[in-house]
Design a protein around this motif. Structure first.
Motif, mmCIF file in Angstrom:
data_model
loop_
_atom_site.group_PDB
_atom_site.id
_atom_site.type_symbol
_atom_site.label_atom_id
_atom_site.label_comp_id
_atom_site.label_asym_id
_atom_site.label_seq_id
_atom_site.Cartn_x
_atom_site.Cartn_y
_atom_site.Cartn_z
ATOM 1 N N MET A 1 0.824 -1.187 0.000
ATOM 2 C CA MET A 1 0.000 0.000 0.000
ATOM 3 C C MET A 1 0.869 1.251 0.000
ATOM 4 O O MET A 1 0.566 2.214 -0.692
ATOM 5 N N LEU A 2 1.948 1.204 0.766
ATOM 6 C CA LEU A 2 2.837 2.351 0.836
ATOM 7 C C LEU A 2 3.513 2.609 -0.514
ATOM 8 O O LEU A 2 3.684 3.763 -0.919
ATOM 9 N N MET A 3 3.863 1.548 -1.225
ATOM 10 C CA MET A 3 4.484 1.718 -2.540
ATOM 11 C C MET A 3 3.515 2.351 -3.526
ATOM 12 O O MET A 3 3.914 3.188 -4.341
ATOM 13 N N LEU A 4 2.256 1.978 -3.462
ATOM 14 C CA LEU A 4 1.257 2.564 -4.352
ATOM 15 C C LEU A 4 1.068 4.044 -4.056
ATOM 16 O O LEU A 4 0.989 4.869 -4.976
ATOM 17 N N VAL A 5 1.047 4.405 -2.787
ATOM 18 C CA VAL A 5 0.935 5.816 -2.407
ATOM 19 C C VAL A 5 2.162 6.576 -2.891
ATOM 20 O O VAL A 5 2.048 7.700 -3.410
ATOM 21 N N TRP A 6 3.339 5.973 -2.748
ATOM 22 C CA TRP A 6 4.571 6.599 -3.202
ATOM 23 C C TRP A 6 4.544 6.822 -4.714
ATOM 24 O O TRP A 6 4.925 7.880 -5.215
ATOM 25 N N LEU A 7 4.062 5.820 -5.462
ATOM 26 C CA LEU A 7 3.975 5.935 -6.918
ATOM 27 C C LEU A 7 3.014 7.049 -7.328
ATOM 28 O O LEU A 7 3.341 7.884 -8.170
ATOM 29 N N ILE A 8 1.851 7.071 -6.728
ATOM 30 C CA ILE A 8 0.851 8.090 -7.075
ATOM 31 C C ILE A 8 1.350 9.480 -6.700
ATOM 32 O O ILE A 8 1.217 10.437 -7.477
ATOM 33 N N LEU B 1 11.550 -1.221 -7.797
ATOM 34 C CA LEU B 1 11.827 -1.457 -6.376
ATOM 35 C C LEU B 1 10.699 -2.244 -5.717
ATOM 36 O O LEU B 1 10.945 -3.100 -4.857
ATOM 37 N N TRP B 2 9.475 -1.955 -6.114
ATOM 38 C CA TRP B 2 8.315 -2.670 -5.598
ATOM 39 C C TRP B 2 8.417 -4.160 -5.953
ATOM 40 O O TRP B 2 8.262 -5.031 -5.096
ATOM 41 N N ALA B 3 8.697 -4.453 -7.220
ATOM 42 C CA ALA B 3 8.786 -5.846 -7.665
ATOM 43 C C ALA B 3 9.984 -6.551 -7.022
ATOM 44 O O ALA B 3 9.878 -7.718 -6.614
#
Length: 77
Positions: free
Chosen positions: A1-8, A45-47
């Protein structure tokens, strides 16, 4: 969830940065390329983190399953 927020948040912050360019198309294109590179890096980085955590989980889970199998007596004596 944190990675998605970071991406957005990263893509959203970079989307308005090309406004300073005015009518210069090269400047706006450079901003778009930089945004794409940044977003790609975040996805990479997420993957990579998911793969590393998955391997760690598989290694630790297989060990505990093997220990559990050794603790139980066989079904037939």
């Amino acid at each position: 969830m944190l990675m998605l927020v970071w991406l957005i948040a990263g893509v959203n912050a970079a989307s308005g940065a090309g406004d300073d360019c005015g009518a210069q198309q090269a400047c706006q294109d450079a901003n778009d390329v930089g945004t794409a590179i940044g977003a790609g890096l975040i996805v990479f980085l997420w993957a990579a983190g998911a793969v590393i955590l998955g391997v760690i989980w598989l290694v630790t889970n297989s060990r505990s399953a093997a220990r559990e199998a050794r603790r139980r007596p066989p079904d037939t004596w």
